[in-house]
Design an enzyme around this catalytic site. Structure first.
Site, short mmCIF file in Angstrom:
data_model
loop_
_atom_site.label_atom_id
_atom_site.label_comp_id
_atom_site.label_asym_id
_atom_site.label_seq_id
_atom_site.Cartn_x
_atom_site.Cartn_y
_atom_site.Cartn_z
N GLY A 14 -19.89 -41.29 -14.41
CA GLY A 14 -20.60 -41.27 -13.13
C GLY A 14 -21.34 -39.99 -12.82
O GLY A 14 -21.53 -39.65 -11.64
N LYS A 93 -22.56 -53.54 -18.27
CA LYS A 93 -22.51 -55.01 -18.31
C LYS A 93 -23.93 -55.54 -18.07
O LYS A 93 -24.63 -55.06 -17.19
CB LYS A 93 -21.58 -55.47 -17.20
CG LYS A 93 -21.20 -56.92 -17.25
CD LYS A 93 -20.14 -57.19 -16.17
CE LYS A 93 -19.92 -58.66 -15.97
NZ LYS A 93 -19.53 -59.39 -17.17
N HIS A 111 -32.11 -45.50 -18.37
CA HIS A 111 -31.78 -45.69 -19.78
C HIS A 111 -32.08 -44.38 -20.52
O HIS A 111 -33.15 -43.80 -20.34
CB HIS A 111 -32.60 -46.84 -20.37
CG HIS A 111 -32.22 -47.13 -21.78
ND1 HIS A 111 -31.07 -47.81 -22.12
CD2 HIS A 111 -32.80 -46.77 -22.95
CE1 HIS A 111 -30.97 -47.87 -23.43
NE2 HIS A 111 -32.01 -47.24 -23.97
#
Ligand code: GAR
Length: 207
Positions: A14, A93, A111
């Site tokens: 995180g 996910k 990304h």
């Protein structure tokens, strides 16, 4: 004016979540982190949310019979917290077209490569940097994009390049890319919050 409410989805440490929380708290990003949801148990991202009194949930796939039920619960929590924008921050996910259709152009992702290189199914976290070094490219980077039905295929909001050094390992490269991630994600979210993004087909123009 009502602040933009972010629902941040995480799967790990995180550090991107932290950069978003910090940017909200300093006022750089005119938004608030309304809720954090993890699909992995006991990850550090959840602790980061707790430290800032942000409601945090863990939703494990194994506790749901189908992916539709899982995503319905996800949608229920996001709506309960009045989320305006779903922010994927290291969420590994893949979300189905059903979920994406509930938040059209209201989901963004970061990304750790220059899309369309080293992206798509199977490319996440350290695997991206391993593939970058293995291929031998000299420049990699970061991409923030809207999420569509594909994997890493939505319109690109911002990108930043990071040089690959001869002595880089996946870990050293990941660390340098993360430094850029922590700058570019708040920047992109600020543009969204200020309503400065215009989507024209695949292109995202900045007002
Ligand atoms: C980040 O490098 C992010 O770009 C990547 O996972 C890491 C999460 O780090 N995401 C993907 O690979 C998505 N395909 P964090 O938990 O410290 O933010």
């Amino acid at each position: 004016m009502r602040k933009l409410k972010l629902g941040v989805l995480v799967s790990g440490g995180g550090s991107n979540l932290q950069s978003i929380i910090d940017s909200c708290e300093t006022g750089y990003l005119p938004a608030e982190t309304a809720v954090v949801i993890s699909n992995k148990p006991e990850v550090y991202a959840l602790e980061r949310a707790n430290k800032h009194d942000i409601p945090a949930y863990t939703l494990l796939s194994k506790d749901y019979k189908t992916s539709r039920e899982y995503e319905d619960e996800l949608i229920f929590i996001l709506e309960k917290h009045d989320v305006d924008l779903v922010v994927l921050a290291g969420f590994i996910k893949v979300l189905s077209p059903y979920f994406v259709s509930k938040f059209t152009r209201k989901i963004v992702n970061i990304h750790p490569s220059l899309i369309p290189s080293f992206c798509g199914r199977g490319f996440y976290g350290k695997k991206v940097h391993e593939a970058v070094i293995e291929y031998g490219v000299k420049i990699t980077g970061v991409t923030v994009h809207f999420v569509d039905e594909g994997t890493d295929t939505g319109p690109i909001i911002l990108q930043r390049a990071v040089p690959v050094k001869d002595d880089d390992t996946p870990d050293t490269l990941a660390a340098r890319v993360l430094i850029e991630e922590h700058k570019i994600y708040p920047e992109a979210l600020k543009l969204y919050a200020e309503d400065r993004l215009i989507i024209k087909g695949r292109r995202v123009l900045i007002k």
